[in-house]
Write an enzyme that holds these catalytic residues in place. Structure first.
Site, PDB file in Angstrom:
ATOM      1  N   ARG A   5     -10.036  -6.770   5.285  1.00 23.39           N
ATOM      2  CA  ARG A   5      -8.673  -6.332   5.523  1.00 23.39           C
ATOM      3  C   ARG A   5      -8.894  -4.688   5.579  1.00 23.39           C
ATOM      4  NH1 ARG A   5      -3.021  -5.389   4.298  1.00 23.39           N
ATOM      5  NH2 ARG A   5      -1.720  -5.759   6.184  1.00 23.39           N
ATOM      6  N   SER A  51       4.134  -6.164   3.967  1.00 21.57           N
ATOM      7  CA  SER A  51       2.729  -5.984   3.835  1.00 21.57           C
ATOM      8  C   SER A  51       1.484  -6.476   3.002  1.00 21.57           C
ATOM      9  CB  SER A  51       3.032  -4.118   4.501  1.00 21.57           C
ATOM     10  OG  SER A  51       1.366  -4.137   5.104  1.00 21.57           O
ATOM     11  N   LEU A  52       0.801  -5.583   2.856  1.00 18.25           N
ATOM     12  CA  LEU A  52       0.113  -5.525   1.109  1.00 18.25           C
ATOM     13  C   LEU A  52       0.306  -6.786   0.324  1.00 18.25           C
ATOM     14  CD1 LEU A  52      -3.070  -6.153   0.381  1.00 18.25           C
ATOM     15  CD2 LEU A  52      -2.555  -3.763  -1.203  1.00 18.25           C
ATOM     16  N   HIS A  59       0.544  -1.404  11.498  1.00 16.73           N
ATOM     17  CA  HIS A  59       1.650  -3.025  12.442  1.00 16.73           C
ATOM     18  C   HIS A  59       2.463  -2.230  13.443  1.00 16.73           C
ATOM     19  CE1 HIS A  59       2.355  -4.151   7.890  1.00 16.73           C
ATOM     20  NE2 HIS A  59       2.515  -3.239   7.795  1.00 16.73           N
ATOM     21  N   GLN A  99       1.374  -1.183  -0.415  1.00 17.26           N
ATOM     22  CA  GLN A  99      -0.281  -0.172   0.015  1.00 17.26           C
ATOM     23  C   GLN A  99       1.043   1.318   0.113  1.00 17.26           C
ATOM     24  OE1 GLN A  99      -3.094  -0.288   2.480  1.00 17.26           O
ATOM     25  NE2 GLN A  99      -3.825   2.002   2.526  1.00 17.26           N
ATOM     26  N   GLN A 155       1.359 -10.195  10.926  1.00 10.06           N
ATOM     27  CA  GLN A 155       1.972  -8.763  10.160  1.00 10.06           C
ATOM     28  C   GLN A 155       0.933  -7.531  10.435  1.00 10.06           C
ATOM     29  OE1 GLN A 155      -0.069  -7.394   6.341  1.00 10.06           O
ATOM     30  NE2 GLN A 155       1.431  -8.921   5.319  1.00 10.06           N
TER      31      GLN A 155
END
Length: 406
Positions: free
Chosen positions: A117, A92-93, A201, A11, A250
């Site tokens: 999410r 991440s994503l 996070h 992202q 995560q």
């Protein structure tokens, strides 16, 4: 010999017009956009191509958009280059895109997951618990000490992303993040407040992580086709349960991207390929001074370089040369006709088709070439050990270099 790692964007990489460079020349892109629209209930293609950026940058829309563009990029890579990687990882994503590429999740399931999410993360952000700040040029040990010092009670601040050896992201409660940022600026660090909707996070996302854990249980996870490196541990996942656990953690743990790149270096990766919008991961690799180069499919010059560097034509020529030069010890004429003559002819046909501009998938052509050489080696009665050595070398030496066959 090249060992490839596929890297998937996270992202923040989104921009209006992403995917347009591939859309006109890659017919499968439209089918993927149509599948996404059916699942999401809105026209994702128009949002990606025309915006507005204000909507595209909202977490609820950003996550499905980047996943979709990344999967189009992956399918295009397999069509044009087609080499199975040693590893894959996503920032991440981007880890969800990595899971789809390796067959752990279907595209449809991953799209539903990241949409939920995104919704969960936006809901958590409405409480306005915290923020995120990018830090450049700060000493890592100082940064860790400051985060520990200014974390008090229910106001944590923590490193959220180890992006490069020069760039980190901190996340947490507004007051604690501000306190760390002030200290870093006094020490000469460069601070950028990120336009994100929450303290991702970090421990402040615990409630969101718990909701995601329930969502993750609704979907089927398969064993990966190749190792996927976890954001949380910077090590390959060991099984599907560890993948679910990793996606849950995560949300509240840092993205260890520097450590991920170091793991790839240690295990022989020679080429990284960024699949998704922009060149963020390519730039982070440069900052970290990674031992391998990263090329981005979203940059036309890099895309051309990939097709040239991993030439399918040159590699099939290598396979054909190996097929012809391997000594034969099988004098059964019928077996030789079926197991050597016919597959050699097929390799010659493949090569001619490629030279004429075949529209077939590079992955399928590489797979067929390997099946042909496997049959030829078996028919010529090469020992099992020699056969596996040759096949392994051909699988790895897919950049067209003749090297070991001279």
């Amino acid at each position: 010999m090249n060992r490839i790692a596929l890297l998937f964007s996270g992202q923040g990489s989104q921009y209006v017009g992403m995917g347009a460079a591939w859309y006109d020349s890659f017919l499968e892109a439209d089918r993927i956009f149509e599948e996404a629209a059916d699942i999401l209930g809105y026209d994702l293609k128009t949002l990606c191509m025309k915006g507005p950026i204000s909507q595209l940058s909202k977490t609820f829309y950003t996550q499905p958009a980047i996943l979709t563009i990344s999967i189009i990029a992956f399918r295009l890579y397999m069509h044009e280059v087609g080499i199975v990687p040693e590893f894959s990882a996503g920032h991440s994503l981007g880890e969800y895109s990595s899971l789809v590429s390796s067959g752990v999740l279907s595209f449809g399931d991953a799209l539903r997951l990241v949409q939920e999410r995104g919704r969960i993360m936006e809901e958590a952000s409405k409480a306005d618990l915290g923020c995120m700040v990018a830090v450049r040029g700060a000493d890592l040990h100082l940064l860790e000490e400051l985060c520990e010092h200014f974390t008090v009670n229910s106001q944590p601040v923590t490193i959220a992303c180890y992006n490069s050896t020069y760039q980190y992201v901190i996340s947490g409660h507004h007051a604690s993040v501000a306190a760390v940022a002030r200290q870093l600026e006094q020490q000469g660090g460069q601070i950028t407040h990120l336009q994100v909707s929450g303290p991702f996070h970090s421990p402040l996302m615990q409630q969101a992580a718990d909701l995601l854990a329930l969502e993750l249980q609704k979907y089927t996870f398969s064993e990966p086709l190749w190792p996927i490196i976890s954001n949380v541990t910077a090590l390959p996942y060991t099984d599907v349960n560890s993948i679910r656990q990793g996606l849950y953690l995560q949300m509240i743990r840092p993205v260890r991207w520097v450590q991920t790149m170091k793991y790839m270096e240690k295990h022989g990766v020679k080429q990284g390929i960024e699949l998704g919008p922009r060149t963020v991961l390519k730039n982070l690799a440069k900052e970290t001074k990674a031992a391998f180069e990263v090329l981005s499919l979203d940059r036309n010059l890099d895309r051309i370089a990939l097709q040239h560097r991993f030439s399918l034509r040159d590699w099939v020529k290598t396979v054909l040369a190996q097929a012809i030069s391997t000594p034969n010890t099988n004098w059964n004429e019928d077996e030789y006709q079926r197991g050597v003559i016919l597959p050699v002819r097929r390799l010659e046909e493949l090569l001619k088709s490629i030279e004429l501009g075949s529209s077939s998938s590079a992955y399928e052509q590489r797979h067929e070439a390997l099946e042909c050489i496997r049959l030829i080696l078996q028919t010529k009665q090469v020992t099992a050990r020699e056969k596996e050595e040759v096949l392994d070398l051909l699988r790895r030496d897919q950049d067209g270099a003749i090297s070991d066959f001279n």
